[in-house]
Scaffold this active site. Structure first.
Site, PDB file in Angstrom:
ATOM      1  N   LYS A 111      -0.304   6.055  16.821  1.00  0.00           N
ATOM      2  CA  LYS A 111       1.109   6.310  17.141  1.00  0.00           C
ATOM      3  C   LYS A 111       1.404   5.961  18.593  1.00  0.00           C
ATOM      4  O   LYS A 111       2.455   5.406  18.916  1.00  0.00           O
ATOM      5  CB  LYS A 111       1.465   7.783  16.906  1.00  0.00           C
ATOM      6  CG  LYS A 111       1.671   8.121  15.469  1.00  0.00           C
ATOM      7  CD  LYS A 111       3.081   7.765  15.016  1.00  0.00           C
ATOM      8  CE  LYS A 111       3.203   8.098  13.556  1.00  0.00           C
ATOM      9  NZ  LYS A 111       4.194   7.532  12.793  1.00  0.00           N
ATOM     10  N   LYS A 194      -2.526  -0.611   4.083  1.00  0.00           N
ATOM     11  CA  LYS A 194      -1.854   0.644   3.755  1.00  0.00           C
ATOM     12  C   LYS A 194      -0.357   0.472   3.526  1.00  0.00           C
ATOM     13  O   LYS A 194       0.339  -0.127   4.339  1.00  0.00           O
ATOM     14  CB  LYS A 194      -2.084   1.659   4.887  1.00  0.00           C
ATOM     15  CG  LYS A 194      -1.657   3.055   4.480  1.00  0.00           C
ATOM     16  CD  LYS A 194      -1.713   4.042   5.613  1.00  0.00           C
ATOM     17  CE  LYS A 194      -0.743   5.169   5.337  1.00  0.00           C
ATOM     18  NZ  LYS A 194      -0.447   5.990   6.479  1.00  0.00           N
ATOM     19  N   LYS A 197       5.653   4.099   5.362  1.00  0.00           N
ATOM     20  CA  LYS A 197       7.103   4.136   5.528  1.00  0.00           C
ATOM     21  C   LYS A 197       7.580   3.335   6.730  1.00  0.00           C
ATOM     22  O   LYS A 197       8.694   2.874   6.772  1.00  0.00           O
ATOM     23  CB  LYS A 197       7.568   5.584   5.705  1.00  0.00           C
ATOM     24  CG  LYS A 197       7.570   6.369   4.418  1.00  0.00           C
ATOM     25  CD  LYS A 197       7.929   7.826   4.673  1.00  0.00           C
ATOM     26  CE  LYS A 197       6.926   8.730   4.004  1.00  0.00           C
ATOM     27  NZ  LYS A 197       7.077  10.133   4.293  1.00  0.00           N
TER      28      LYS A 197
HETATM   29  P1  TYM Z   1       2.940  11.349   5.104  1.00  0.00           P
HETATM   30  O1  TYM Z   1       4.344  11.796   5.019  1.00  0.00           O
HETATM   31  O2  TYM Z   1       2.595  10.199   5.971  1.00  0.00           O
HETATM   32  O3  TYM Z   1       2.411  11.023   3.658  1.00  0.00           O
HETATM   33  C1  TYM Z   1       2.540  11.961   2.603  1.00  0.00           C
HETATM   34  C2  TYM Z   1       1.351  11.883   1.663  1.00  0.00           C
HETATM   35  O4  TYM Z   1       1.258  10.583   1.104  1.00  0.00           O
HETATM   36  C3  TYM Z   1      -0.039  10.062   1.347  1.00  0.00           C
HETATM   37  N1  TYM Z   1       0.049   8.620   1.575  1.00  0.00           N
HETATM   38  C4  TYM Z   1      -0.712   7.725   0.948  1.00  0.00           C
HETATM   39  N2  TYM Z   1      -1.686   7.881   0.034  1.00  0.00           N
HETATM   40  C5  TYM Z   1      -2.268   6.750  -0.429  1.00  0.00           C
HETATM   41  N3  TYM Z   1      -1.921   5.502  -0.026  1.00  0.00           N
HETATM   42  C6  TYM Z   1      -0.957   5.310   0.898  1.00  0.00           C
HETATM   43  N4  TYM Z   1      -0.626   4.097   1.283  1.00  0.00           N
HETATM   44  C7  TYM Z   1      -0.299   6.463   1.432  1.00  0.00           C
HETATM   45  N5  TYM Z   1       0.680   6.640   2.342  1.00  0.00           N
HETATM   46  C8  TYM Z   1       0.881   7.973   2.429  1.00  0.00           C
HETATM   47  C9  TYM Z   1      -0.546  10.782   2.591  1.00  0.00           C
HETATM   48  O5  TYM Z   1      -1.949  10.773   2.640  1.00  0.00           O
HETATM   49  C10 TYM Z   1       0.020  12.159   2.372  1.00  0.00           C
HETATM   50  O6  TYM Z   1      -0.819  12.892   1.517  1.00  0.00           O
HETATM   51  N6  TYM Z   1       0.692  14.660   7.973  1.00  0.00           N
HETATM   52  C11 TYM Z   1       1.232  14.477   6.649  1.00  0.00           C
HETATM   53  C12 TYM Z   1       2.265  15.504   6.273  1.00  0.00           C
HETATM   54  C13 TYM Z   1       1.768  16.902   6.401  1.00  0.00           C
HETATM   55  C14 TYM Z   1       0.794  17.534   5.591  1.00  0.00           C
HETATM   56  C15 TYM Z   1       0.666  18.859   6.120  1.00  0.00           C
HETATM   57  C16 TYM Z   1       0.022  17.132   4.505  1.00  0.00           C
HETATM   58  C17 TYM Z   1       2.184  17.800   7.335  1.00  0.00           C
HETATM   59  N7  TYM Z   1       1.512  18.971   7.179  1.00  0.00           N
HETATM   60  C18 TYM Z   1      -0.219  19.777   5.561  1.00  0.00           C
HETATM   61  C19 TYM Z   1      -0.857  18.059   3.955  1.00  0.00           C
HETATM   62  C20 TYM Z   1      -0.984  19.355   4.484  1.00  0.00           C
HETATM   63  C21 TYM Z   1       1.871  13.118   6.615  1.00  0.00           C
HETATM   64  O7  TYM Z   1       2.285  12.583   7.596  1.00  0.00           O
HETATM   65  O8  TYM Z   1       2.004  12.597   5.412  1.00  0.00           O
END
Ligand code: TYM
Length: 331
Positions: A111, A194, A197
């Protein structure tokens, strides 16, 4: 019964990576375990959304969770900022999180590279807030994609450190979870490993994309000039297309194109057409429900209220106990 918790940041529409990396497991788990699923809107502030966009982004994720099949009567589905206890636990855990370990975190470094003009403290302490999300419900299973593995390791570190510091066997160890299989990483259409978003228009397929948009994106996906040797190893962009196909198409379809590739007879145009139709077949029912649920503001408001109540009940119990363990006492 296990306690399961997972979240998604409210930074835009959900894509196939979110679905296959995380949501698919939420749906499977909600009937068997004590489940908490939430929308990480505090986390979304690290990239400074404008006030005008914030609510709509949260709403979109709430709608898409429901459209995907999360039952708010069974699981606890809530919005992070509706549970201020999370912010208090974040503050308390932050006292035992060290600068060095936060700076070494891969997502922080990434980031910081991507947004050099906005390396805020929230980015640095992102894993502390995430640990608070998980530990506040004493969750032990966290369905996430592969990119979140290091954050889970940090959540274990902070929980264990708290237990050691206060000589209390309090927080359980949370582990990333995917039904005994390896964690998933869905690749992008632009040749990158990957789907994400913030990776640009050509990278991701969103659950809410119209069929015409999906066809256009898939037909434009990065490929090469084709295999030249029998059974040759697939270069990254081609491997990516096959990996996306594996989650949306039938085994026979994947096998068919794999065989053509191995015989150097593949026509990527044909493969892409099939892939686009299979993605559309998968997302269409979701998209219809997204539109329907998105129009029902009264229902969404009921869901959010019910979720906030259930989540606060669990969260306030933890914060009360944590305060006692730390030594805060009422006068
Ligand atoms: P975020 O919003 O980036 O993504 C949400 C979930 O989607 C999964 N993900 C993917 N899995 C497989 N392939 C991909 N290309 C892909 N892109 C995204 C992420 O692994 C995630 O499971 N930090 C987290 C949000 C969060 C969270 C938490 C998750 C905040 N607190 C507590 C679990 C527990 C995040 O940014 O996810």
């Amino acid at each position: 019964m296990e306690t399961v918790l997972s979240g998604i940041r409210s930074t835009g529409n959900l894509h196939l990576g979110n679905y296959f990396g995380a949501i698919k497991n939420f749906i499977k788990m909600q009937h068997e375990h004590r489940c908490f699923f939430f929308i990480a809107d505090y986390h979304s502030l690290t990239t400074h959304p404008t006030p005008a966009d914030l609510h709509q982004n949260v709403k979109q994720v709430l709608v898409e969770y429901l459209a995907a099949g999360i039952d708010p009567e069974i699981a606890t589905l809530y919005i992070q900022s509706d549970v201020p206890e999370v912010a208090e636990l974040y503050l308390l855990l932050g006292m035992n999180a060290y600068m060095g370990e936060l700076e070494r975190c891969t997502t922080f470094k990434e980031k910081a590279r991507k947004q050099p003009d906005n390396i805020n403290a929230g980015l640095l302490t992102y894993p502390v807030l995430m640990a608070a999300d998980i530990l506040i419900h004493k969750a032990n299973k966290v369905p996430v994609g592969k990119d979140q593995e290091q954050h889970l390791e940090m959540a274990r570190t902070f929980g264990n450190r708290f237990n050691r510091l206060y000589k209390a066997d309090y927080f359980p160890e949370p582990y990333a979870f995917n039904f005994g299989s390896d964690l998933v990483k869905i690749p992008g259409l632009d040749g990158s490993t990957k789907m994400g978003k913030s990776e640009g228009e050509a990278n991701a397929i969103y659950l809410a994309d119209e069929p015409s948009v999906i066809r256009k994106k898939v037909m434009r996906a990065v490929t090469d000039s084709g295999p030249v040797e029998m059974n040759q190893v697939k270069p990254q962009p081609i491997e990516n297309l096959f990996n996306i196909m594996k989650v949306v198409s039938s085994e026979d379809t994947v096998k068919h194109f794999d065989e053509l590739y191995n015989k150097c007879e593949i026509r990527y145009g044909d493969m892409k057409k099939q892939l686009a139709e299979d993605i559309i077949g998968f997302t269409s029912p979701l998209r219809e429900r997204i539109v329907e649920i998105g129009a029902d503001n009264a229902y969404l408001s009921r869901v959010a209220k019910m979720g906030a109540e259930k989540a606060r009940e669990s969260a306030s119990k933890t914060v009360k106990e944590v305060r006692e363990i730390i030594g805060f006492k009422p006068f």
